[in-house]
Each structure stands twice: as C-alpha cells, then as structure tokens.
Design a protein around this motif. Structure first.
Motif, PDB file in Angstrom:
ATOM      1  N   VAL A 199       0.862  -1.182   0.000  1.00 27.88           N
ATOM      2  CA  VAL A 199       0.000   0.000   0.000  1.00 27.88           C
ATOM      3  C   VAL A 199       0.901   1.235   0.000  1.00 27.88           C
ATOM      4  N   TYR A 200       0.721   2.097  -0.982  1.00 25.49           N
ATOM      5  CA  TYR A 200       1.467   3.357  -1.066  1.00 25.49           C
ATOM      6  C   TYR A 200       0.476   4.522  -1.118  1.00 25.49           C
ATOM      7  N   VAL A 201       0.909   5.662  -0.603  1.00 19.70           N
ATOM      8  CA  VAL A 201       0.058   6.850  -0.574  1.00 19.70           C
ATOM      9  C   VAL A 201       0.835   8.050  -1.113  1.00 19.70           C
ATOM     10  N   VAL A 202       0.080   9.065  -1.519  1.00 18.49           N
ATOM     11  CA  VAL A 202       0.650  10.338  -1.962  1.00 18.49           C
ATOM     12  C   VAL A 202       0.069  11.442  -1.097  1.00 18.49           C
ATOM     13  N   GLU A 203       0.955  12.258  -0.536  1.00 12.63           N
ATOM     14  CA  GLU A 203       0.543  13.411   0.256  1.00 12.63           C
ATOM     15  C   GLU A 203       0.871  14.700  -0.487  1.00 12.63           C
ATOM     16  N   ARG A 204       0.020  15.686  -0.282  1.00  9.65           N
ATOM     17  CA  ARG A 204       0.248  17.004  -0.866  1.00  9.65           C
ATOM     18  C   ARG A 204      -0.189  18.039   0.175  1.00  9.65           C
ATOM     19  N   GLN A 205       0.721  18.907   0.535  1.00  8.93           N
ATOM     20  CA  GLN A 205       0.456  19.917   1.558  1.00  8.93           C
ATOM     21  C   GLN A 205      -0.091  19.265   2.838  1.00  8.93           C
ATOM     22  N   ARG A 206       0.589  18.176   3.238  1.00 12.12           N
ATOM     23  CA  ARG A 206       0.292  17.443   4.468  1.00 12.12           C
ATOM     24  C   ARG A 206      -1.096  16.797   4.478  1.00 12.12           C
ATOM     25  N   LEU A 208      -3.342  13.588   2.713  1.00 14.43           N
ATOM     26  CA  LEU A 208      -3.282  12.388   1.884  1.00 14.43           C
ATOM     27  C   LEU A 208      -4.314  12.524   0.773  1.00 14.43           C
ATOM     28  N   ASP A 209      -3.844  12.485  -0.481  1.00 14.17           N
ATOM     29  CA  ASP A 209      -4.709  12.725  -1.634  1.00 14.17           C
ATOM     30  C   ASP A 209      -4.815  11.536  -2.583  1.00 14.17           C
ATOM     31  N   GLY A 210      -4.177  10.415  -2.266  1.00 14.34           N
ATOM     32  CA  GLY A 210      -4.283   9.256  -3.139  1.00 14.34           C
ATOM     33  C   GLY A 210      -3.582   8.057  -2.559  1.00 14.34           C
ATOM     34  N   TYR A 211      -3.979   6.877  -3.015  1.00 18.90           N
ATOM     35  CA  TYR A 211      -3.357   5.633  -2.552  1.00 18.90           C
ATOM     36  C   TYR A 211      -3.497   4.562  -3.620  1.00 18.90           C
ATOM     37  N   GLU A 230      -5.365  -3.975  -6.835  1.00 18.11           N
ATOM     38  CA  GLU A 230      -6.591  -4.218  -6.087  1.00 18.11           C
ATOM     39  C   GLU A 230      -7.418  -2.946  -5.910  1.00 18.11           C
ATOM     40  N   ASP A 231      -6.757  -1.809  -5.735  1.00 23.83           N
ATOM     41  CA  ASP A 231      -7.495  -0.592  -5.430  1.00 23.83           C
ATOM     42  C   ASP A 231      -6.604   0.615  -5.717  1.00 23.83           C
ATOM     43  N   LEU A 232      -7.206   1.661  -6.258  1.00 23.01           N
ATOM     44  CA  LEU A 232      -6.491   2.910  -6.514  1.00 23.01           C
ATOM     45  C   LEU A 232      -7.519   4.033  -6.522  1.00 23.01           C
ATOM     46  N   ALA A 233      -7.229   5.095  -5.785  1.00 20.71           N
ATOM     47  CA  ALA A 233      -8.105   6.260  -5.776  1.00 20.71           C
ATOM     48  C   ALA A 233      -7.273   7.506  -5.536  1.00 20.71           C
ATOM     49  N   ALA A 234      -7.702   8.604  -6.138  1.00 24.55           N
ATOM     50  CA  ALA A 234      -6.974   9.871  -6.007  1.00 24.55           C
ATOM     51  C   ALA A 234      -7.947  11.029  -6.164  1.00 24.55           C
ATOM     52  N   THR A 235      -7.553  12.169  -5.625  1.00 22.81           N
ATOM     53  CA  THR A 235      -8.416  13.345  -5.698  1.00 22.81           C
ATOM     54  C   THR A 235      -8.356  14.036  -7.052  1.00 22.81           C
ATOM     55  N   ASP A 236      -7.271  13.830  -7.822  1.00 19.41           N
ATOM     56  CA  ASP A 236      -7.150  14.439  -9.143  1.00 19.41           C
ATOM     57  C   ASP A 236      -6.096  13.684  -9.953  1.00 19.41           C
ATOM     58  N   GLU A 240      -3.097  10.867  -9.196  1.00 22.68           N
ATOM     59  CA  GLU A 240      -3.305   9.554  -9.800  1.00 22.68           C
ATOM     60  C   GLU A 240      -2.120   9.152 -10.673  1.00 22.68           C
ATOM     61  N   SER A 241      -1.553  10.113 -11.402  1.00 17.74           N
ATOM     62  CA  SER A 241      -0.431   9.789 -12.286  1.00 17.74           C
ATOM     63  C   SER A 241       0.792   9.319 -11.501  1.00 17.74           C
ATOM     64  N   VAL A 242       1.002   9.859 -10.294  1.00 19.83           N
ATOM     65  CA  VAL A 242       2.110   9.395  -9.458  1.00 19.83           C
ATOM     66  C   VAL A 242       1.938   7.915  -9.134  1.00 19.83           C
ATOM     67  N   LEU A 243       0.713   7.509  -8.847  1.00 24.56           N
ATOM     68  CA  LEU A 243       0.439   6.121  -8.479  1.00 24.56           C
ATOM     69  C   LEU A 243       0.599   5.194  -9.679  1.00 24.56           C
ATOM     70  N   TRP A 244       0.175   5.628 -10.863  1.00 36.96           N
ATOM     71  CA  TRP A 244       0.379   4.806 -12.064  1.00 36.96           C
ATOM     72  C   TRP A 244       1.863   4.689 -12.397  1.00 36.96           C
ATOM     73  N   ARG A 245       2.609   5.784 -12.250  1.00 36.14           N
ATOM     74  CA  ARG A 245       4.049   5.724 -12.503  1.00 36.14           C
ATOM     75  C   ARG A 245       4.748   4.801 -11.499  1.00 36.14           C
ATOM     76  N   HIS A 246       4.253   4.763 -10.269  1.00 38.76           N
ATOM     77  CA  HIS A 246       4.814   3.834  -9.279  1.00 38.76           C
ATOM     78  C   HIS A 246       4.682   2.389  -9.779  1.00 38.76           C
ATOM     79  N   LEU A 247       3.538   2.058 -10.336  1.00 39.79           N
ATOM     80  CA  LEU A 247       3.351   0.713 -10.881  1.00 39.79           C
ATOM     81  C   LEU A 247       4.226   0.505 -12.112  1.00 39.79           C
ATOM     82  N   GLY A 248       4.347   1.526 -12.948  1.00 40.86           N
ATOM     83  CA  GLY A 248       5.185   1.415 -14.141  1.00 40.86           C
ATOM     84  C   GLY A 248       6.652   1.223 -13.824  1.00 40.86           C
ATOM     85  N   ALA A 249       7.081   1.670 -12.654  1.00 49.41           N
ATOM     86  CA  ALA A 249       8.482   1.520 -12.271  1.00 49.41           C
ATOM     87  C   ALA A 249       8.892   0.067 -12.058  1.00 49.41           C
TER      88      ALA A 249
END
Length: 395
Positions: A199-206, A208-211, A230-236, A240-249
């Motif tokens: 499970v990975y998350v992305v924070e912006r300005q403290r 959490l905006d996506g996982y 299994e699951d992916l959600a983001a506020t914008d 979301e692109s950060v999470l897809w790039r994480h998988l692409g890595a």
C-alpha cells in the motif's frame, strides 16, 4: 422433499464452510480465516441455509453495505456464495433461497441487491439484471513508466493512514455508480498486511490525496511477476499519475498490471497508445428490492424536473407490481402510486435503468420496456444516465 430455510448461527458455520468449499472448489485450509471474517464482520446471522431433515443442502450470504448511485450511498445487501449441493440442483432450491433473501432485505431496509453471477439465468429469473462492469484489464508497465512525472512522490502507507485512505476512496467512489460504500469488515480485507502486498500513498500539503493497493504475483520465469492492482483512488489526475508511474516503475520484472473493475477512462486519455486490453469480460447484476425506497435513496441531476408514469412488472416480490409515478426534482425523486397510462417496465429493466447501465432506448429494444413515448424515453434517460457503472470489490 420438505425444505426449511432459516437464518444462520454460529453453530452452523462449519456446515456453511464445507458447502461453500464444495461449491467453489475452495481449499479447506482457508476455512479458519473465512470463519473468522464472518464472525468479525457480523456476517454469521446474515447467512441463509436450506435444510432437508436437518442437513444443510443450500446456502447464501447477504452482506450489508452501501452502493453509490447518483452520488449517494444506497442501502444494499450483496448476495454472495450461493451454493446448492449437487444432488439437490434443478429442484428450485436456489430460487427459494433468493426469494427468501429478498424478503429478509426488505425487512432490514436494504433497497437494492448487487451480486457477481457465476451464471445469469437463475438470477435473472428472480429479478436481477446486468447493471455494471467488473472486467479485468491489463496495462503495459512500460506505458505507465512513460507518463509525465509531476513534482510529487509516493511513500509506503502505515496504519496511521487508514482513515485518510477511506476518505479518499469515498470521495472518488461516490462519483462512479456501482462502487461500494465499504463497511469496516470490507476495509479490513483491503488493508490487511500480507507478503507481497503493498500500500502506497501520496501526500500534498500534508494531506493524503491518493493511494494504491497492489500485489506481486509470480507467473513468469525465475525472476518475473505480474502486478495485480486491487485498489487505486486519487483526488485528481496529478496524484493519480504518481500512483500509475509507481506501478510502471516495476517494468524490469513486471510486463503488465492487471486491473480488476476500476475505471481507466482518465488513464486511457494520457497513454501514448491504445494498449489497454480486456482479459476477462464480466458484469455484475442488481435487483431492486424496494422500488420506492431505492428511487428515494439515490441521487439525480440537479436542475432536472420531470414526471413519468410507470407500470412495474415484478411477479416475484409483493408490492412492486402495478402503476406508479416517478417524480424527479432538485436532485431527489419519489415513486408513488399512480393511475396508469404510462410505459411498462420489468423489475429487471428497472435495475439496469437505475444503475445507469442501460438506457431506456436499449431496454425498449431488449423488451424490458414497452409503450414509452419519445418524451418519456428522454425523461428516463435524463434521470438515470451518468458515468458507466462499475465495481472493483468481490464479496
């Protein structure tokens, strides 16, 4: 044959587990974890069993949660693990269990009922209809790795992030019809800790905006694996692109990501080529358990005002049949008794219309809607149309 249908109890769990294992070829070594999940989630009393002289010969589960339609969580009872012992099949036992389940849900205030069908005909006969997508698609990791990189980074999630993950999911899910408003027992399954699950998350300005939640599954050569999203959600899209790039890595080891049930519309508009492909085409079904309750519970487009008479045909559930009037105004709707004169719709067709899966014109062509004028077709489509319904949960 005299069959008694009754609610489950803790004393019945081993019997239910054995019949479930037989019906789905489930490894008995998983029995303990399934029983623990049922107890922990308060699901034991949500089982129905069919007994012949005290022997369990059929069973199903009714799982309580919400399901998003029109931006609101509608009270739902999900039907799962419907099994009839092989020697009792083709005797109407499955139909009897489903009819009993509908009655239980009406008593409990659950107004719709989704399920993932292994076969459709028995559920369609009992009032369920195709209502949304749950297909599996694959995306090449090399394409994901080439997405533009925003000035954000992901990090591994911890238990302290769980509440924020739930909030991000709910914010994203309410915009897509059919997604589940997950109760605690379902979130426990999504956020459990196990090997090769991350499970990975992305924070912006403290905040959490996506996982993203995914597994590594060994399937190719001595060093290769696939990623199962299994699951992916983001506020914008930026998050979301950060999470897809994480998988692409993972492209050095994983050629593709398998995506179950999630919408990939935004991703497809950013990828360089049309290389998303469907590897398993599947749809879930829905039943309207309480028509007035279901109509009142979902949301509708703001600024829309209409009134359409309807005659509903539901031969299996008391109280639905006959003449009604659908009134929509200010983002809300009501279904009240009418005097006739409008189009007729089957309870199956109402489910497909309600979810937004099928337009009124499609239902007309399928024979599930009849006698509608062009104005009534346009009004029904305006009330129930929206993003294509989907679901990425199994139950």
């Amino acid at each position: 044959m005299t069959i008694a249908i009754r609610d489950g109890s803790d004393a019945d769990l081993e019997e239910h587990a054995r019949l479930r294992e037989q019906g789905y070829a489930i490894d008995p070594r998983n029995r303990g974890s399934w029983i623990d999940r049922c107890r922990r989630g308060g699901l034991v009393e949500r089982m129905l069993g069919a007994y012949d002289d005290g022997r369990l010969v059929g069973r199903l589960s009714i799982m309580p949660f919400g399901q998003f339609f029109g931006g609101r969580a509608v009270p739902a009872g999900g039907i799962g693990a419907v099994v009839v012992a092989p020697e009792y099949r083709s005797r109407g036992l499955g139909t009897a269990l489903l009819d009993s389940a509908v009655a239980r849900m009406r008593e409990r205030g659950e107004v719709v009922s989704p399920l993932g069908p292994a076969t459709m005909w028995v559920y369609r006969k009992c009032g369920w209809e195709i209502a949304g997508d749950q297909s599996v698609r694959v995306v090449p990791t090399v394409d994901l790795d080439r997405l533009p990189a925003p000035d954000l980074r992901e990090r591994p999630a911890g238990e302290r992030d769980h509440d924020a993950i739930r909030k991000v999911y709910n914010s994203a899910a309410l915009a897509r019809p059919g997604m589940l408003a997950r109760p605690a027992w379902m979130w426990h399954e999504h956020l459990r800790d196990e090997p090769h699950r991350y499970v990975y998350v992305v924070e912006r300005q403290r905040r959490l905006d996506g996982y993203v939640i995914y597994r590594q599954v060994k399937d190719r050569g001595p060093n290769g694996y696939s990623l199962v999203l299994e699951d992916l959600a983001a506020t914008d899209w930026e998050v979301e692109s950060v999470l897809w790039r994480h998988l692409g890595a993972h492209q050095a080891q994983a050629r593709e990501v398998r995506v179950h049930g999630l919408a990939l519309d935004a991703l497809a508009l950013h990828l360089p080529e049309q290389r998303i492909r469907v590897v398993w085409d599947h749809r879930w079904m829905l039943r309207i358990v309480d028509a007035p309750g279901a109509i009142a519970a979902r949301g509708y487009p703001l600024g829309l005002s209409l009134s359409v008479p309807l005659t509903i045909d539901d031969p299996r559930a008391n109280g639905h049949g006959g003449d009604w009037v659908l009134d929509v105004a200010e983002g809300k709707a009501a279904l009240s008794r009418g005097s006739g004169g409008g189009p007729s719709i089957s309870i199956n067709g109402l489910a497909a219309l309600y979810s937004g899966y099928a337009s009124a014109r499609t239902l007309l062509a399928a024979g599930q809607l009849a006698g509608a004028t062009a104005e009534q077709i346009a009004a029904l489509d305006a009330a129930f149309s929206g993003p294509r319904p989907g679901m990425n949960d199994d139950f």
